[in-house]
Write a protein that holds these residues in place. Structure first.
Motif, PDB file in Angstrom:
ATOM      1  N   ALA A 157       5.496  -8.915   4.562  1.00 26.48           N
ATOM      2  CA  ALA A 157       6.043  -9.279   3.258  1.00 26.48           C
ATOM      3  C   ALA A 157       7.552  -9.492   3.321  1.00 26.48           C
ATOM      4  CB  ALA A 157       5.700  -8.202   2.231  1.00 26.48           C
ATOM      5  N   VAL A 158       8.245  -8.609   4.019  1.00 27.23           N
ATOM      6  CA  VAL A 158       9.699  -8.746   4.176  1.00 27.23           C
ATOM      7  C   VAL A 158      10.030 -10.039   4.911  1.00 27.23           C
ATOM      8  CG1 VAL A 158      11.728  -7.784   5.345  1.00 27.23           C
ATOM      9  CG2 VAL A 158      10.203  -6.286   4.054  1.00 27.23           C
ATOM     10  N   PHE A 159       9.241 -10.370   5.926  1.00 31.60           N
ATOM     11  CA  PHE A 159       9.469 -11.602   6.678  1.00 31.60           C
ATOM     12  C   PHE A 159       9.351 -12.824   5.780  1.00 31.60           C
ATOM     13  CE2 PHE A 159       7.747 -15.142   9.237  1.00 31.60           C
ATOM     14  CZ  PHE A 159       8.802 -15.319  10.122  1.00 31.60           C
ATOM     15  N   PHE A 160       8.309 -12.871   4.966  1.00 26.15           N
ATOM     16  CA  PHE A 160       8.140 -14.016   4.069  1.00 26.15           C
ATOM     17  C   PHE A 160       9.253 -14.073   3.029  1.00 26.15           C
ATOM     18  CE2 PHE A 160       3.812 -14.672   5.634  1.00 26.15           C
ATOM     19  CZ  PHE A 160       3.680 -16.044   5.495  1.00 26.15           C
ATOM     20  N   ARG A 161       9.627 -12.924   2.481  1.00 23.75           N
ATOM     21  CA  ARG A 161      10.659 -12.922   1.433  1.00 23.75           C
ATOM     22  C   ARG A 161      12.048 -13.217   1.981  1.00 23.75           C
ATOM     23  NH1 ARG A 161      12.467  -7.392  -1.333  1.00 23.75           N
ATOM     24  NH2 ARG A 161      13.413  -7.268   0.754  1.00 23.75           N
ATOM     25  N   ASP A 162      12.411 -12.552   3.093  1.00 24.91           N
ATOM     26  CA  ASP A 162      13.796 -12.614   3.555  1.00 24.91           C
ATOM     27  C   ASP A 162      14.048 -13.683   4.616  1.00 24.91           C
ATOM     28  OD1 ASP A 162      14.005 -10.497   1.855  1.00 24.91           O
ATOM     29  OD2 ASP A 162      14.304  -8.981   3.409  1.00 24.91           O
ATOM     30  N   GLN A 163      13.098 -13.913   5.495  1.00 22.33           N
ATOM     31  CA  GLN A 163      13.300 -14.895   6.556  1.00 22.33           C
ATOM     32  C   GLN A 163      12.814 -16.289   6.162  1.00 22.33           C
ATOM     33  OE1 GLN A 163      15.024 -14.035   9.371  1.00 22.33           O
ATOM     34  NE2 GLN A 163      15.259 -12.077   8.304  1.00 22.33           N
ATOM     35  N   LEU A 164      11.662 -16.359   5.509  1.00 23.66           N
ATOM     36  CA  LEU A 164      11.126 -17.667   5.108  1.00 23.66           C
ATOM     37  C   LEU A 164      11.538 -18.058   3.697  1.00 23.66           C
ATOM     38  CD1 LEU A 164       7.528 -17.518   6.651  1.00 23.66           C
ATOM     39  CD2 LEU A 164       9.665 -18.355   7.665  1.00 23.66           C
ATOM     40  N   ALA A 165      12.097 -17.101   2.950  1.00 26.69           N
ATOM     41  CA  ALA A 165      12.605 -17.358   1.588  1.00 26.69           C
ATOM     42  C   ALA A 165      11.529 -17.923   0.673  1.00 26.69           C
ATOM     43  CB  ALA A 165      13.813 -18.288   1.636  1.00 26.69           C
ATOM     44  N   PRO A 167       9.417 -17.068  -2.548  1.00 30.09           N
ATOM     45  CA  PRO A 167       9.346 -16.112  -3.651  1.00 30.09           C
ATOM     46  C   PRO A 167       7.929 -15.609  -3.911  1.00 30.09           C
ATOM     47  CG  PRO A 167       9.712 -18.340  -4.464  1.00 30.09           C
ATOM     48  CD  PRO A 167       9.865 -18.398  -2.984  1.00 30.09           C
ATOM     49  N   ASN A 168       6.932 -16.377  -3.476  1.00 26.34           N
ATOM     50  CA  ASN A 168       5.538 -15.950  -3.579  1.00 26.34           C
ATOM     51  C   ASN A 168       4.848 -16.221  -2.245  1.00 26.34           C
ATOM     52  OD1 ASN A 168       4.896 -15.212  -6.592  1.00 26.34           O
ATOM     53  ND2 ASN A 168       6.177 -17.054  -6.664  1.00 26.34           N
ATOM     54  N   ALA A 169       4.152 -15.220  -1.746  1.00 24.37           N
ATOM     55  CA  ALA A 169       3.451 -15.358  -0.473  1.00 24.37           C
ATOM     56  C   ALA A 169       2.146 -14.586  -0.529  1.00 24.37           C
ATOM     57  CB  ALA A 169       4.311 -14.858   0.687  1.00 24.37           C
ATOM     58  N   LEU A 170       1.156 -15.079   0.187  1.00 25.63           N
ATOM     59  CA  LEU A 170      -0.203 -14.546   0.107  1.00 25.63           C
ATOM     60  C   LEU A 170      -0.717 -14.153   1.486  1.00 25.63           C
ATOM     61  CD1 LEU A 170      -2.820 -14.114  -1.638  1.00 25.63           C
ATOM     62  CD2 LEU A 170      -3.370 -16.515  -1.139  1.00 25.63           C
ATOM     63  N   PHE A 171      -1.280 -12.963   1.586  1.00 20.47           N
ATOM     64  CA  PHE A 171      -1.948 -12.519   2.800  1.00 20.47           C
ATOM     65  C   PHE A 171      -3.278 -13.251   2.921  1.00 20.47           C
ATOM     66  CE2 PHE A 171      -5.023  -9.340   4.583  1.00 20.47           C
ATOM     67  CZ  PHE A 171      -4.512  -9.267   5.863  1.00 20.47           C
ATOM     68  N   LEU A 172      -3.563 -13.758   4.100  1.00 18.89           N
ATOM     69  CA  LEU A 172      -4.820 -14.481   4.310  1.00 18.89           C
ATOM     70  C   LEU A 172      -5.872 -13.617   4.976  1.00 18.89           C
ATOM     71  CD1 LEU A 172      -3.393 -17.974   5.304  1.00 18.89           C
ATOM     72  CD2 LEU A 172      -4.436 -17.304   3.118  1.00 18.89           C
ATOM     73  N   ASP A 173      -5.510 -12.881   6.006  1.00 18.34           N
ATOM     74  CA  ASP A 173      -6.455 -11.943   6.608  1.00 18.34           C
ATOM     75  C   ASP A 173      -5.778 -11.198   7.745  1.00 18.34           C
ATOM     76  OD1 ASP A 173      -8.815 -10.536   6.935  1.00 18.34           O
ATOM     77  OD2 ASP A 173     -10.074 -12.322   6.899  1.00 18.34           O
ATOM     78  N   GLY A 174      -6.468 -10.196   8.249  1.00 20.43           N
ATOM     79  CA  GLY A 174      -5.986  -9.431   9.376  1.00 20.43           C
ATOM     80  C   GLY A 174      -7.063  -9.312  10.431  1.00 20.43           C
ATOM     81  N   THR A 175      -6.680  -9.011  11.627  1.00 20.99           N
ATOM     82  CA  THR A 175      -7.555  -8.865  12.795  1.00 20.99           C
ATOM     83  C   THR A 175      -8.140 -10.197  13.241  1.00 20.99           C
ATOM     84  OG1 THR A 175      -8.132  -6.592  12.170  1.00 20.99           O
ATOM     85  CG2 THR A 175      -9.533  -7.667  13.810  1.00 20.99           C
ATOM     86  N   ILE A 176      -8.874 -10.895  12.343  1.00 23.22           N
ATOM     87  CA  ILE A 176      -9.491 -12.175  12.728  1.00 23.22           C
ATOM     88  C   ILE A 176      -8.500 -13.335  12.627  1.00 23.22           C
ATOM     89  CG2 ILE A 176     -11.752 -11.360  11.993  1.00 23.22           C
ATOM     90  CD1 ILE A 176     -10.334 -14.175  10.056  1.00 23.22           C
ATOM     91  N   SER A 177      -7.273 -13.056  12.239  1.00 18.30           N
ATOM     92  CA  SER A 177      -6.271 -14.104  12.027  1.00 18.30           C
ATOM     93  C   SER A 177      -6.216 -15.066  13.210  1.00 18.30           C
ATOM     94  CB  SER A 177      -4.896 -13.481  11.808  1.00 18.30           C
ATOM     95  OG  SER A 177      -4.904 -12.683  10.638  1.00 18.30           O
TER      96      SER A 177
END
Length: 205
Positions: A157-165, A167-177
């Motif tokens: 979340a910090v990466f999307f907010r601070d590095q990619l700028a 304002p809204n970002a969505l998790f898609l999945d984990g492990t199977i990513s």
């Protein structure tokens, strides 16, 4: 010209299951795959857990029910395309606005909501997984990210907010990513896939 599309089933009505199947389908349509990633959580039969819209048709409605698992770690959200533009929006807000997208997928949890990190994320959590997500910046640019190593929700979340700028970002999945980037030679094949978000181009691309 490149377009973003959201897929789940092939032309025969069965789940695509893999990037390779999508590549084969696009080739028959005279298109090529430029980039793709798994695009949201799925049921045992690979059907979407939540909202899925393709070519303006709602194949599965959005859900606001409570339940177990990351998808239900509210607020969750929707990635959608409408009138040539992409956006990420918290699910209930999306429904309140009665948006009619051309393509959409629901997943969860939201990573960032209006510049604020999801309130349930802990900076010292011991839950570390390979994760991927999507965000849209202030210029309307769609940004996808997948971790190279296991990370916390908070870190992503910090990466999307601070590095990619975004304002809204969505998790898609984990492990199977998983991602596919044919130009670089990477096409992940470790897990069956449900919904796929794809950037497609003309055949020569």
């Amino acid at each position: 010209m490149a377009d973003i599309r959201v897929y789940n089933e092939g032309a025969d009505g069965t789940p695509l299951r893999s990037f390779d199947s999508l590549i084969a389908q696009l080739a028959k349509e005279g298109r090529s795959l430029l980039f793709a990633t798994n695009g949201g959580m799925y049921e045992h039969d690979l059907s979407p857990v939540g909202l899925f819209v393709s070519q303006g048709i709602t194949r599965k409605p959005a859900t606001t029910l409570d339940g177990w698992g990351n998808f239900f770690l509210k607020p969750n959200g929707v990635f959608y395309l409408k009138d040539g533009k992409a956006a990420v929006m918290e699910t209930q807000h999306f429904l309140n606005l009665a948006i009619q997208p051309e393509y959409a997928t629901q997943s969860g949890p939201m990573l960032v909501v209006d510049g604020t990190i999801h309130p349930r994320f802990l900076p010292d959590s011991d839950s570390l997984k390979i994760r991927n997500g999507v965000g849209v910046d202030q210029n309307g640019q769609v940004l996808f990210a997948i971790s190279n190593a296991p990370v916390r929700f908070y870190d992503m979340a910090v990466f999307f907010r601070d590095q990619l700028a975004t304002p809204n970002a969505l998790f898609l999945d984990g492990t199977i990513s998983s991602i596919a980037e044919p130009a670089s030679g990477r096409i992940d094949r470790d897990y069956p896939l449900g919904t796929i978000i794809a950037v497609i181009g003309d055949a020569q691309q």
